[in-house]
Scaffold this motif. Structure first.
Motif, PDB file in Angstrom:
ATOM      1  N   PRO A  98      27.090  41.784  37.792  1.00  0.00           N
ATOM      2  CA  PRO A  98      25.703  41.918  38.244  1.00  0.00           C
ATOM      3  C   PRO A  98      25.455  43.052  39.227  1.00  0.00           C
ATOM      4  N   GLU A  99      26.366  43.251  40.139  1.00  0.00           N
ATOM      5  CA  GLU A  99      26.130  44.273  41.159  1.00  0.00           C
ATOM      6  C   GLU A  99      27.463  44.787  41.684  1.00  0.00           C
ATOM      7  N   ASP A 100      27.356  45.813  42.525  1.00  0.00           N
ATOM      8  CA  ASP A 100      28.579  46.351  43.140  1.00  0.00           C
ATOM      9  C   ASP A 100      29.256  45.340  44.049  1.00  0.00           C
ATOM     10  N   ARG A 101      28.585  44.289  44.369  1.00  0.00           N
ATOM     11  CA  ARG A 101      29.195  43.267  45.217  1.00  0.00           C
ATOM     12  C   ARG A 101      30.313  42.528  44.475  1.00  0.00           C
ATOM     13  N   PHE A 102      30.309  42.642  43.153  1.00  0.00           N
ATOM     14  CA  PHE A 102      31.306  41.977  42.335  1.00  0.00           C
ATOM     15  C   PHE A 102      32.387  42.968  41.920  1.00  0.00           C
ATOM     16  N   SER A 103      33.640  42.530  42.015  1.00  0.00           N
ATOM     17  CA  SER A 103      34.734  43.351  41.523  1.00  0.00           C
ATOM     18  C   SER A 103      35.807  42.437  40.945  1.00  0.00           C
ATOM     19  N   ALA A 104      36.557  42.951  39.980  1.00  0.00           N
ATOM     20  CA  ALA A 104      37.622  42.165  39.365  1.00  0.00           C
ATOM     21  C   ALA A 104      38.842  43.042  39.167  1.00  0.00           C
ATOM     22  N   LYS A 105      40.003  42.400  39.295  1.00  0.00           N
ATOM     23  CA  LYS A 105      41.256  43.118  39.102  1.00  0.00           C
ATOM     24  C   LYS A 105      42.203  42.281  38.267  1.00  0.00           C
ATOM     25  N   MET A 106      43.111  42.951  37.599  1.00  0.00           N
ATOM     26  CA  MET A 106      44.181  42.259  36.878  1.00  0.00           C
ATOM     27  C   MET A 106      45.446  43.075  37.095  1.00  0.00           C
ATOM     28  N   PRO A 107      46.138  42.838  38.197  1.00  0.00           N
ATOM     29  CA  PRO A 107      47.295  43.655  38.548  1.00  0.00           C
ATOM     30  C   PRO A 107      48.487  43.469  37.614  1.00  0.00           C
ATOM     31  N   ASN A 108      48.545  42.320  36.942  1.00  0.00           N
ATOM     32  CA  ASN A 108      49.619  42.082  35.963  1.00  0.00           C
ATOM     33  C   ASN A 108      49.142  41.083  34.928  1.00  0.00           C
ATOM     34  N   ALA A 109      49.981  40.824  33.959  1.00  0.00           N
ATOM     35  CA  ALA A 109      49.563  39.995  32.824  1.00  0.00           C
ATOM     36  C   ALA A 109      49.353  38.535  33.185  1.00  0.00           C
ATOM     37  N   SER A 110      49.765  38.116  34.373  1.00  0.00           N
ATOM     38  CA  SER A 110      49.697  36.700  34.702  1.00  0.00           C
ATOM     39  C   SER A 110      48.741  36.391  35.846  1.00  0.00           C
ATOM     40  N   PHE A 111      47.904  37.346  36.215  1.00  0.00           N
ATOM     41  CA  PHE A 111      47.050  37.086  37.367  1.00  0.00           C
ATOM     42  C   PHE A 111      45.817  37.983  37.369  1.00  0.00           C
ATOM     43  N   SER A 112      44.682  37.376  37.692  1.00  0.00           N
ATOM     44  CA  SER A 112      43.453  38.150  37.831  1.00  0.00           C
ATOM     45  C   SER A 112      42.624  37.559  38.965  1.00  0.00           C
ATOM     46  N   THR A 113      41.835  38.398  39.608  1.00  0.00           N
ATOM     47  CA  THR A 113      40.933  37.947  40.663  1.00  0.00           C
ATOM     48  C   THR A 113      39.528  38.464  40.414  1.00  0.00           C
ATOM     49  N   LEU A 114      38.577  37.669  40.845  1.00  0.00           N
ATOM     50  CA  LEU A 114      37.170  38.074  40.859  1.00  0.00           C
ATOM     51  C   LEU A 114      36.702  37.935  42.302  1.00  0.00           C
TER      52      LEU A 114
END
Lengths: 112, 112
Positions: free
Chosen positions: A61-77
């Motif tokens: 929705p906005e720049d306030r949201f970001s997501a990462k997936m540093p490896n195949a077993s973990f992701s963050t929002l």
């Protein structure tokens, strides 16, 4: 397999605070999706990854949201700063190719 | 026009009844189709994939009509436990990846 694991199950935070949602996909799955669900808008695709690479974040929705997936077993929002309108259930789902999507139990976020 | 459309219902039927849901999609190049079931305050779960020739799983029958761009779900001999929201999912290829799009869901209430 334990399925898709999300944490926390519930999060209550004050407006302006940073919120981090976590997801562990099913081992071997090559796609990971982040969805947001509200009564008003249903299930909305926020972002998805293929082999850990973000493919489409047009639903964020906005720049306030970001997501990462540093490896195949973990992701963050991450939401920073959070606002009351961000209150929703956030689901993570994973899939192997296009063979159906397995969802985690979701994180119910309330921003007050 | 929305990408995936469903009648929100609710469909209110007695036990033992037969009920059918339809779902229309706008992308004629869509490749994979699914029905998901979501119980209140739970995550969506895969009910069944939908194959071109139609497929059946016990009391549930799914069909695909590519010419008219819709899929259907038929539930025979409804049980109280069938009460849930049924989500239609259409997956389309995009730049080498697959993007699933969820409908808003159709609510089913089975009463004694």
């Amino acid at each position: 397999d334990a399925g898709v694991i999300q944490s926390p199950r519930h999060e209550v935070t004050e407006m302006g605070q940073e919120v981090t949602l976590r997801c562990k996909p099913i081992s071997g799955h090559d796609y990971l999706f982040w969805y947001r669900q509200t009564m008003m808008r249903g299930l909305e695709l926020l972002i998805y990854f293929n082999n850990n690479v973000p493919i489409d974040d047009s639903g964020m929705p906005e720049d306030r949201f970001s997501a990462k997936m540093p490896n195949a077993s973990f992701s963050t929002l991450k939401i920073q700063p959070s606002e009351p309108r961000d209150s929703a259930v956030y689901f993570c789902a994973s899939s192997l190719y296009d063979h159906g999507y397995t969802f985690g139990s979701g994180t119910r976020l309330t921003v007050v | 026009r929305k990408e995936v459309e469903q009648d929100p219902g609710p469909f209110n039927v007695p036990e033992g009844a037969t009920v059918a849901f339809n779902c229309t999609y706008s992308n004629s190049a869509s490749q994979s189709f699914f029905w998901y079931r979501q119980d209140c305050r739970k995550e969506p779960k895969l009910l069944m994939s939908v194959y071109s020739s139609g497929n059946e799983d016990g009391r549930f029958t799914a069909q695909l009509n590519r010419a008219s761009q819709y899929i259907s779900l038929l539930i025979r001999d409804s049980k109280l436990s069938d009460s849930a929201t049924y989500l239609c999912v259409v997956s389309s290829a995009s730049g080498g990846s697959y993007i699933p799009t969820f409908g808003r869901g159709t609510s089913l209430i089975v009463h004694p």
